[in-house]
Design a protein around this motif. Structure first.
Motif, PDB file in Angstrom:
ATOM      1  N   THR A 104       1.185  -1.394   0.083  1.00 11.19           N
ATOM      2  CA  THR A 104      -0.256  -0.332  -0.323  1.00 11.19           C
ATOM      3  C   THR A 104       0.555   1.329  -0.060  1.00 11.19           C
ATOM      4  N   LYS A 105       0.308   2.547  -0.120  1.00 12.97           N
ATOM      5  CA  LYS A 105       1.114   3.759  -0.216  1.00 12.97           C
ATOM      6  C   LYS A 105       1.339   3.772   1.091  1.00 12.97           C
ATOM      7  N   ILE A 106       1.149   3.497   2.114  1.00 13.68           N
ATOM      8  CA  ILE A 106       1.017   3.921   3.985  1.00 13.68           C
ATOM      9  C   ILE A 106       2.654   3.355   4.200  1.00 13.68           C
ATOM     10  N   SER A 107       1.687   2.238   3.817  1.00 12.39           N
ATOM     11  CA  SER A 107       4.203   0.703   4.003  1.00 12.39           C
ATOM     12  C   SER A 107       4.803   1.507   2.848  1.00 12.39           C
ATOM     13  N   LYS A 108       4.400   2.169   2.070  1.00 13.97           N
ATOM     14  CA  LYS A 108       6.122   2.377   1.103  1.00 13.97           C
ATOM     15  C   LYS A 108       6.173   3.504   1.755  1.00 13.97           C
ATOM     16  N   PHE A 109       4.960   4.217   2.370  1.00 12.95           N
ATOM     17  CA  PHE A 109       5.650   6.148   2.852  1.00 12.95           C
ATOM     18  C   PHE A 109       6.337   5.699   4.303  1.00 12.95           C
ATOM     19  N   LEU A 110       5.670   4.449   5.330  1.00 10.81           N
ATOM     20  CA  LEU A 110       6.623   4.670   6.041  1.00 10.81           C
ATOM     21  C   LEU A 110       8.417   3.688   5.906  1.00 10.81           C
ATOM     22  N   PHE A 111       7.933   2.953   5.003  1.00 12.56           N
ATOM     23  CA  PHE A 111       9.632   2.363   4.649  1.00 12.56           C
ATOM     24  C   PHE A 111      10.367   3.627   3.883  1.00 12.56           C
ATOM     25  N   PHE A 112      10.328   4.731   3.617  1.00 13.64           N
ATOM     26  CA  PHE A 112      10.569   5.358   2.782  1.00 13.64           C
ATOM     27  C   PHE A 112      10.725   6.298   4.273  1.00 13.64           C
ATOM     28  N   LEU A 113       9.600   6.786   5.525  1.00 13.15           N
ATOM     29  CA  LEU A 113      10.030   7.412   6.440  1.00 13.15           C
ATOM     30  C   LEU A 113      11.561   6.435   7.411  1.00 13.15           C
ATOM     31  N   PHE A 114      11.594   5.486   7.431  1.00 13.24           N
ATOM     32  CA  PHE A 114      12.434   4.645   8.156  1.00 13.24           C
ATOM     33  C   PHE A 114      14.348   5.051   7.616  1.00 13.24           C
ATOM     34  N   ALA A 115      14.141   4.822   5.935  1.00 12.78           N
ATOM     35  CA  ALA A 115      15.480   5.210   5.199  1.00 12.78           C
ATOM     36  C   ALA A 115      15.760   6.099   5.796  1.00 12.78           C
ATOM     37  N   GLY A 116      14.946   7.581   5.576  1.00 14.31           N
ATOM     38  CA  GLY A 116      15.048   8.689   6.233  1.00 14.31           C
ATOM     39  C   GLY A 116      15.627   9.280   7.361  1.00 14.31           C
ATOM     40  N   ALA A 117      14.627   8.356   8.472  1.00 13.05           N
ATOM     41  CA  ALA A 117      15.578   8.518   9.804  1.00 13.05           C
ATOM     42  C   ALA A 117      17.166   8.170  10.009  1.00 13.05           C
ATOM     43  N   MET A 118      17.713   7.573   9.176  1.00 15.07           N
ATOM     44  CA  MET A 118      18.890   6.494   9.104  1.00 15.07           C
ATOM     45  C   MET A 118      19.864   8.420   9.090  1.00 15.07           C
ATOM     46  N   LEU A 119      19.035   9.533   7.979  1.00 15.95           N
ATOM     47  CA  LEU A 119      19.454  10.707   7.328  1.00 15.95           C
ATOM     48  C   LEU A 119      20.083  11.660   9.189  1.00 15.95           C
ATOM     49  N   ILE A 120      19.021  11.304  10.155  1.00 14.84           N
ATOM     50  CA  ILE A 120      19.226  11.915  11.400  1.00 14.84           C
ATOM     51  C   ILE A 120      20.379  11.903  11.971  1.00 14.84           C
ATOM     52  N   PRO A 121      21.559  12.622  12.087  1.00 14.58           N
ATOM     53  CA  PRO A 121      22.145  12.589  13.216  1.00 14.58           C
ATOM     54  C   PRO A 121      21.986  12.533  15.056  1.00 14.58           C
ATOM     55  N   PHE A 122      22.091  11.616  15.481  1.00 15.18           N
ATOM     56  CA  PHE A 122      21.874  11.468  16.837  1.00 15.18           C
ATOM     57  C   PHE A 122      21.986  12.688  17.440  1.00 15.18           C
ATOM     58  N   GLN A 123      23.462  13.749  16.917  1.00 15.29           N
ATOM     59  CA  GLN A 123      23.600  15.048  18.232  1.00 15.29           C
ATOM     60  C   GLN A 123      22.179  15.254  17.868  1.00 15.29           C
ATOM     61  N   SER A 124      21.898  15.232  16.818  1.00 16.75           N
ATOM     62  CA  SER A 124      20.157  16.686  16.483  1.00 16.75           C
ATOM     63  C   SER A 124      19.329  15.867  17.965  1.00 16.75           C
ATOM     64  N   VAL A 125      19.329  15.178  18.201  1.00 22.44           N
ATOM     65  CA  VAL A 125      18.260  15.267  18.756  1.00 22.44           C
ATOM     66  C   VAL A 125      18.806  14.303  20.418  1.00 22.44           C
ATOM     67  N   MET A 126      19.794  14.665  20.127  1.00 19.19           N
ATOM     68  CA  MET A 126      20.693  14.021  22.483  1.00 19.19           C
ATOM     69  C   MET A 126      19.310  14.868  22.864  1.00 19.19           C
ATOM     70  N   LEU A 127      19.806  15.927  23.035  1.00 19.45           N
ATOM     71  CA  LEU A 127      19.572  17.043  23.808  1.00 19.45           C
ATOM     72  C   LEU A 127      17.925  16.371  24.247  1.00 19.45           C
ATOM     73  N   PRO A 128      17.073  17.144  23.004  1.00 19.25           N
ATOM     74  CA  PRO A 128      15.399  16.726  23.364  1.00 19.25           C
ATOM     75  C   PRO A 128      14.908  15.809  23.844  1.00 19.25           C
ATOM     76  N   LEU A 129      16.002  14.078  23.156  1.00 17.49           N
ATOM     77  CA  LEU A 129      15.113  12.817  23.796  1.00 17.49           C
ATOM     78  C   LEU A 129      16.365  13.270  25.476  1.00 17.49           C
ATOM     79  N   ILE A 130      17.145  13.328  25.399  1.00 14.23           N
ATOM     80  CA  ILE A 130      16.780  12.885  27.537  1.00 14.23           C
ATOM     81  C   ILE A 130      16.517  13.327  28.066  1.00 14.23           C
ATOM     82  N   ASN A 131      15.714  15.002  27.757  1.00 18.13           N
ATOM     83  CA  ASN A 131      15.008  15.528  28.436  1.00 18.13           C
ATOM     84  C   ASN A 131      14.168  15.117  27.965  1.00 18.13           C
TER      85      ASN A 131
END
Length: 275
Positions: free
Chosen positions: A101-128
C-alpha cells in the motif's frame, strides 16, 4: 598479461596498506597494554622490553573496572537490546513487504530517512523527554536503542524478505495458520542469515557505545564497560597502561562473538540485496 599482473600487484599492495592502516591502532593498544606507564611514554610503537613488560595492568584494570559486574551490565543491555531490535524490525519489515500500500511505502521511506538524522541533533531533547518519563535507566536505554537501531535493521530485513516466496505463506494460510504462526513458524526461520548479520552489527554498536549510556545511565551500579573506561582518564592524569589493558579486556568478548558469526555477514547482506 604483464598489465594484468601489474594490476594484481597494485591492488595487493593497496589491500596490504589498508589492512595495516586499520590494524595499526589495535597493534598499538595491544602491545602497550603490557607496558608500564614509563614504557609507553618512552616507546609507543615498540614491543615491551624486559624493564617495561608487566601483566599487572590486566589484574589492576580488572579490579578497577569491577570487570565482572560491568561486563554483566554491558552483556545484559547488549543482548536485550539486540533481541528486541531483531524481533520488532523483522516483524515490521515483513508487514511492510507484504502490505503493498501507499502507507507501507511511506513508512519504509520514513525509516530510511530516519537514518539521515544525526543523533546529536535529537540528543538533548530526547534525554529531556526521557527524564520527564523517568526512563533514565537501563530500560530507557534499551528503548532508545530500539529506536535508533530499527531503521537500518528494517531496511536490511526488507530487502531479504522480498526474496522469500509468498506462496509459502499462502500455503500456510490454507493449512490454517494465523499471521503469528506464519511469521514465527514459516518466515522467521528463513531469515537466519540476515538475522545473524543484523544481530552482529547491532551488538557491536551497542557493546562499544559510550555517548548514549553516558547520557542515560546516572548510577555507577548500572555502568557498562565503556563508561567504566572513563575511570582511567582524570582531569590531571591519564593511566594509559590500565586504560589499554581494560580496552583489550572489553574487546575480547565482542571479537569472539564476531569470529563465530562473521561468515553470515556477507551472506546476509548479499542475499538481501538481490531482488
Amino acid at each position: 598479461m604483464r598489465e594484468a599482473t601489474s594490476k594484481k600487484v597494485g591492488w595487493s599492495i593497496l589491500a596490504i596498506f589498508t589492512a595495516l592502516t586499520f590494524l595499526a591502532p589495535l597493534y598499538i593498544a595491544f602491545i602497550n597494554s603490557f607496558k608500564t606507564q614509563k614504557g609507553i611514554y618512552s616507546n609507543v610503537i615498540g614491543l615491551p622490553g624486559k624493564d617495561t613488560f608487566t601483566l599487572n595492568n590486566y589484574f589492576q584494570a580488572f579490579k578497577d573496572l569491577n570487570f565482572l559486574h560491568s561486563f554483566m551490565n554491558s552483556l545484559l543491555i547488549t543482548v536485550v537490546s539486540t533481541v528486541i531490535i531483531v524481533i520488532f524490525a523483522s516483524m515490521a519489515a515483513w508487514m511492510l513487504v507484504r502490505s503493498k500500500t501507499k502507507i507501507s511505502k511511506f513508512l519504509f521511506f520514513l525509516f530510511a530517512g530516519a537514518m539521515l538524522i544525526p543523533f546529536q541533533s535529537v540528543m538533548l531533547p530526547l534525554i529531556n523527554l526521557m527524564g520527564k518519563l523517568n526512563l533514565l535507566n537501563p530500560a530507557g536505554l534499551v528503548f532508545m536503542y530500539l529506536g535508533f537501531g530499527s531503521s537500518l535493521s528494517i531496511i536490511m530485513y526488507h530487502g531479504f524478505i522480498k526474496n522469500i516466496p509468498v506462496e509459502l505463506e499462502e500455503a500456510a494460510t490454507i493449512d490454517g495458520c494465523n499471521k503469528f504462526q506464519i511469521f514465527w513458524l514459516i518466515v522467521f526461520p528463513l531469515l537466519k542469515p540476515i538475522t545473524v548479520t543484523v544481530s552482529i552489527l547491532n551488538a557491536m554498536w551497542i557493546w562499544n557505545d559510550f555517548l548514549l549510556p553516558q547520557l542515560v545511565i546516572n548510577r555507577p551500579k548500572w555502568h557498562t564497560l565503556p563508561l567504566k573506561m572513563f575511570y582511567f582518564f582524570g582531569q590531571y592524569s591519564k593511566q594509559w597502561n590500565l586504560a589499554l589493558a581494560g580496552l583489550v579486556l572489553g574487546m575480547i568478548p565482542i571479537i569472539i562473538f564476531y569470529l563465530f558469526a562473521q561468515k553470515h555477514i556477507v551472506k546476509g547482506v548479499t542475499q538481501g540485496s538481490i531482488k
